[in-house]
Design an enzyme around this catalytic site. Sequence first.
Site, PDB file in Angstrom:
ATOM      1  N   ALA A   1     -33.638 -12.274  57.217  1.00 40.70           N
ATOM      2  CA  ALA A   1     -34.794 -12.524  58.077  1.00 40.70           C
ATOM      3  C   ALA A   1     -34.316 -12.543  59.517  1.00 40.70           C
ATOM      4  O   ALA A   1     -33.661 -13.493  59.953  1.00 40.70           O
ATOM      5  CB  ALA A   1     -35.450 -13.852  57.712  1.00 40.70           C
TER       6      ALA A   1
ATOM      7  N   ASP B   1     -28.682 -16.388  66.021  1.00 36.18           N
ATOM      8  CA  ASP B   1     -28.311 -16.901  64.702  1.00 36.18           C
ATOM      9  C   ASP B   1     -28.579 -15.889  63.585  1.00 36.18           C
ATOM     10  O   ASP B   1     -27.705 -15.614  62.761  1.00 36.18           O
ATOM     11  CB  ASP B   1     -29.066 -18.209  64.427  1.00 36.18           C
ATOM     12  CG  ASP B   1     -28.678 -19.320  65.389  1.00 36.18           C
ATOM     13  OD1 ASP B   1     -27.528 -19.304  65.870  1.00 36.18           O
ATOM     14  OD2 ASP B   1     -29.519 -20.180  65.674  1.00 36.18           O
TER      15      ASP B   1
ATOM     16  N   CYS C   1     -44.365 -22.939  58.535  1.00 32.31           N
ATOM     17  CA  CYS C   1     -43.971 -21.545  58.727  1.00 32.31           C
ATOM     18  C   CYS C   1     -42.811 -21.198  57.808  1.00 32.31           C
ATOM     19  O   CYS C   1     -42.801 -20.142  57.161  1.00 32.31           O
ATOM     20  CB  CYS C   1     -43.602 -21.299  60.184  1.00 32.31           C
ATOM     21  SG  CYS C   1     -43.224 -19.564  60.558  1.00 32.31           S
TER      22      CYS C   1
ATOM     23  N   CYS D   1     -43.483 -21.764  68.645  1.00 31.59           N
ATOM     24  CA  CYS D   1     -43.473 -20.360  69.044  1.00 31.59           C
ATOM     25  C   CYS D   1     -44.795 -19.905  69.655  1.00 31.59           C
ATOM     26  O   CYS D   1     -44.813 -19.086  70.563  1.00 31.59           O
ATOM     27  CB  CYS D   1     -43.091 -19.477  67.859  1.00 31.59           C
ATOM     28  SG  CYS D   1     -44.288 -19.443  66.499  1.00 31.59           S
TER      29      CYS D   1
END
Length: 363
Positions: free
Chosen positions: A13, A19, A111, A208
């Site tokens: 993902a 990261d 999420c 976000c």
Amino acid sequence: MSEVDVKRRVVVAMSGGVDSSVTAALLKEQGHEVVGMTMQIWDYSQYTDKHGETFGSCCSLDDVYDARRVAEQLDIPFYVINFERQFKQQVIDRFCDDYLTGLTPNPCVLCNQVLKFELLMRKARELEAEFLATGHYARILPTEDGGYALHKGIDGDKDQSYFLFTLTKEQMALVRFPLGGMTKEEVRGHAARFHLRVAEKAESQDICFVPDGDYVRFLEEERQLDDCAGPIIHVAGQVLGQHQGYYRYTVGQRKGLGIGWSEPLYVVRIDAANKTVIVGEKQHLLCREMIVGSCRWSMEPPQRPFATNCRIRYRQHEQPAQVVPLTDGRVKVTFAIPQSGVTPGQAAVFYQGDRVLGGGWIQ
């Protein structure tokens, strides 16, 4: 479980940040067949900040572009999955609904639960990937009974286990967190070693879809909020003033109350049904007991009381507590020392050392 020891197809993902990019690079270096996959979840072009400028953030279209560039650099297949409708229904709408019912939501947990480890996991399986890997700072370790358990990442400042308590045993068997055994400094070092384009990219610290931190503006743009004014009342019953919208306040808030008092006052409770904000002195924020519902457990659901350590905010240290199962699947949590600012709508996560036992939502 921080590394995959057999060469397999792995979907990573990729968010466009350091990261997840390092995660993809490390897995490819280990010889795995890596596929990058990015979730497109929110169209930022329709929103502006308080200065009238459009903004981007974690998971923005700019991040999708960065993820694509890293995938090209690593020479791995890359897919963009449009989850805007699901994100709106499962995360945005819940975020707004929670505020309007007097709760303080935690959209990052939702999420991860719904978008990443349910929907994106399903897409990974459709590509016949054996695992889904992410850049989370957490660890999944085997248990004595042949299962798996979630543990904190070794970097205490970056540990993200709090946001991942909803992972099921079945999901943990299919998830990898290659960064869980590293510090952020080590991850940055790998990014430089791989010459990744995002090696110096700053981290996103905000929700976000509210990157400027102005959740009130966001709520007012999302919903018609014409009839939310009401009284500000002291815990003793005295009306101290009027507010222009109860959703503008959160438990523990001190600034912006617009009322005078002999001592500093804090928001103690939101009564959405009566459009009332209840305030009190600091001691009124202290809470020894709370009810936690919609629990998820990485162990067998508890049938009897047990001692644990409980975290009620991401940046809080766990606190000793006693958990008592209730008949309806909820639990009553009693802290050894009363805690300040126990906030309905936030996650409560239970730990035994570094291991996550489970968690739920403060009611």
